[in-house]
Design a protein around this motif. Sequence first.
Motif, PDB file in Angstrom:
ATOM      1  N   ARG A   1       0.856  -1.184   0.000  1.00  0.00           N
ATOM      2  CA  ARG A   1       0.000   0.000   0.000  1.00  0.00           C
ATOM      3  C   ARG A   1       0.897   1.241   0.000  1.00  0.00           C
ATOM      4  O   ARG A   1       1.671   1.444   0.942  1.00  0.00           O
ATOM      5  CB  ARG A   1      -0.885  -0.018   1.238  1.00  0.00           C
ATOM      6  N   PRO A   2       0.811   2.076  -1.053  1.00  0.00           N
ATOM      7  CA  PRO A   2       1.632   3.293  -1.068  1.00  0.00           C
ATOM      8  C   PRO A   2       1.188   4.255   0.039  1.00  0.00           C
ATOM      9  O   PRO A   2       0.000   4.405   0.295  1.00  0.00           O
ATOM     10  CB  PRO A   2       1.386   3.894  -2.456  1.00  0.00           C
ATOM     11  N   GLN A   3       2.173   4.876   0.689  1.00  0.00           N
ATOM     12  CA  GLN A   3       1.895   5.845   1.742  1.00  0.00           C
ATOM     13  C   GLN A   3       2.289   7.264   1.326  1.00  0.00           C
ATOM     14  O   GLN A   3       1.539   8.200   1.559  1.00  0.00           O
ATOM     15  CB  GLN A   3       2.638   5.467   3.028  1.00  0.00           C
ATOM     16  N   LYS A   4       3.461   7.385   0.699  1.00  0.00           N
ATOM     17  CA  LYS A   4       3.946   8.712   0.297  1.00  0.00           C
ATOM     18  C   LYS A   4       4.910   8.549  -0.876  1.00  0.00           C
ATOM     19  O   LYS A   4       5.764   7.663  -0.865  1.00  0.00           O
ATOM     20  CB  LYS A   4       4.662   9.391   1.456  1.00  0.00           C
TER      21      LYS A   4
ATOM     22  N   ASN B   1      -3.780   8.806   3.991  1.00  0.00           N
ATOM     23  CA  ASN B   1      -5.153   8.911   4.494  1.00  0.00           C
ATOM     24  C   ASN B   1      -6.200   8.521   3.452  1.00  0.00           C
ATOM     25  O   ASN B   1      -7.385   8.758   3.655  1.00  0.00           O
ATOM     26  CB  ASN B   1      -5.438  10.333   4.985  1.00  0.00           C
ATOM     27  N   LEU B   2      -5.754   7.928   2.347  1.00  0.00           N
ATOM     28  CA  LEU B   2      -6.665   7.585   1.263  1.00  0.00           C
ATOM     29  C   LEU B   2      -6.888   6.084   1.188  1.00  0.00           C
ATOM     30  O   LEU B   2      -5.940   5.308   1.204  1.00  0.00           O
ATOM     31  CB  LEU B   2      -6.100   8.080  -0.073  1.00  0.00           C
TER      32      LEU B   2
END
Length: 164
Positions: free
Chosen positions: A2-5, A28-29
């Motif tokens: 899951r990509p975070q940034k 936050n998505l």
Amino acid sequence: MRPQKLTLKNFMPFRSTDGQALAVDFSNLDLFAITGPMASGKSSLIDAIVWCLYGRTARYGADSKGVISAGESICEVALDFTIGPRYFRAVRRTGKTTESGLSEQEGEEWIQDVSGSERLTGRIEELLGLDFDSFTKTVILPQGRYAEFLSSEPSKRRELLEKI
């Protein structure tokens, strides 16, 4: 995964004339769409993720010079991502310096996992269970390649989807 940034500096159209990197925060998505006018850099964001993980893109292959913004001599992409509860940061640089590496966060500290471009790519393949071709055929379908996936042999499609 899951990509975070995603952080970009001089990657394709994302030129950093003031030395500052562009950051895209996904943390936050749950579900998102990348929208915008034609040629605004939507595909380049996807290319940046793939290049950071695998050292090549569907459009440019392994030619790292193609990903550096026009008029610049270096580029850097960092991708923070999670796999379950584990938090990682992949960084890939090219140009004058070609540093790459993967770190894992433990508490407040970042612990270096691997360094070097080939070792980063290999470690990503281990963590995700997908090589570049499998990743781009199942997770990131480049523009115009969706039909290729759908028309491939059912056994090959099944094999790719089972890897996910």
